[in-house]
Motif scaffolding. Sequence first.
Motif, short mmCIF file in Angstrom:
data_model
loop_
_atom_site.label_atom_id
_atom_site.label_comp_id
_atom_site.label_asym_id
_atom_site.label_seq_id
_atom_site.Cartn_x
_atom_site.Cartn_y
_atom_site.Cartn_z
N ASN A 1 0.83 -1.21 0.00
CA ASN A 1 0.00 0.00 0.00
C ASN A 1 0.86 1.26 0.00
O ASN A 1 0.52 2.26 -0.66
N ARG A 2 1.98 1.23 0.71
CA ARG A 2 2.88 2.39 0.69
C ARG A 2 3.52 2.56 -0.68
O ARG A 2 3.78 3.68 -1.12
N GLN B 1 1.43 6.74 -6.93
CA GLN B 1 0.42 7.74 -7.25
C GLN B 1 0.94 9.15 -7.03
O GLN B 1 0.52 10.09 -7.72
N ALA B 2 1.90 9.29 -6.09
CA ALA B 2 2.48 10.61 -5.83
C ALA B 2 3.60 10.94 -6.81
O ALA B 2 4.18 12.03 -6.74
N ARG C 1 10.94 6.16 -7.82
CA ARG C 1 12.11 5.50 -7.23
C ARG C 1 11.73 4.82 -5.91
O ARG C 1 12.09 3.67 -5.67
N ARG C 2 10.98 5.56 -5.08
CA ARG C 2 10.53 5.00 -3.82
C ARG C 2 9.58 3.83 -4.06
O ARG C 2 9.68 2.78 -3.42
N ALA C 3 8.65 4.00 -4.99
CA ALA C 3 7.70 2.94 -5.31
C ALA C 3 8.43 1.70 -5.81
O ALA C 3 8.08 0.56 -5.44
N TYR C 4 9.44 1.92 -6.65
CA TYR C 4 10.19 0.79 -7.20
C TYR C 4 10.86 -0.02 -6.10
O TYR C 4 10.80 -1.26 -6.10
N LEU D 1 9.40 0.80 -13.81
CA LEU D 1 10.59 0.81 -14.68
C LEU D 1 10.28 1.55 -16.00
O LEU D 1 11.12 2.31 -16.51
N GLN D 2 9.09 1.33 -16.53
CA GLN D 2 8.73 1.99 -17.78
C GLN D 2 8.64 3.49 -17.62
O GLN D 2 9.00 4.25 -18.52
N ARG D 3 8.16 3.93 -16.47
CA ARG D 3 7.97 5.36 -16.26
C ARG D 3 9.19 6.03 -15.67
O ARG D 3 9.18 7.25 -15.44
#
Length: 276
Positions: free
Chosen positions: A236-237, A243-244, A248-251, A273-275
């Motif tokens: 969830n984080r 979404q924010a 890098r953090r999401a990855y 990775l694509q974005r």
Amino acid sequence: GRRLGLSDEERFYRLREAALAGNRAALVRLGHAYRFGLYTEKNAARALYCYRKLPRAGFLFRWLHRELTPERPELTPPPEYADFLLSLGEEAGTIGAPAVGLRLFLLAAEEGSAEAAYRAAVCYREGNGTERDLTEAVRLFELAGSNGSAEAELMLGRLYEGELSDRAEASRHYERAAAGGRPEYAYIVGDFYLEDASGEGVRRAVPWLRRAAEGGVADARRRLSEIEGSLSDMYNRALDAQQAGDMRRAYELYKSVAALGHPGALCNLGTCLQRG
């Protein structure tokens, strides 16, 4: 005898009387007493006389004559010899002779008994019948482990995790202990890896905890439930970071969760990775 505060002479007299009355256990102990000098002077001839009256006298004759005349090839021990020496070692413990028991365990270990090697290793680890010697304990635990003792591998894991401070060796031995299929040992491996709170530690712990849970270990099921809750929170984080726009953090979060088998994390990892 020792609990009654008897002298060695009194203990020996009672033992001899019981043996003469036909008590086989006493006859075995009397033979040991003559052989090893317990409560009396050593006397190999009298030891042989006692052993001659036992149903399994052949094993005892081989054992005793092998020490007295080791050059005689016809006295090669039978396959049951190691188990018999092990039983003698256990018997020595019951009459308060741990040093004799250790010697018999070592003789049985030389004949290939994993259980005897394990018992001898415990003696060295605890200083029972000898001075405490961790080096010798490790050698004997390794001998027992190489002969298939999962208990010995577990003890090695505990020694390396604790007093010997080598987590890599502890990991190797814990996994070898659990490889035999005992679910409680699989739980120990998983719990060991969970001490490393990083994603790598959890990743290594999960398969072992699942194996333990499948074997009925309730604590393993509980730990897996806790891990699944943490993964959901981490996932969830990662979604919030994505979404924010913090790819890098999401990855990094998706990567950790994907490594632990979360179904949606791998797909979202590719999106990050694509974005970029």
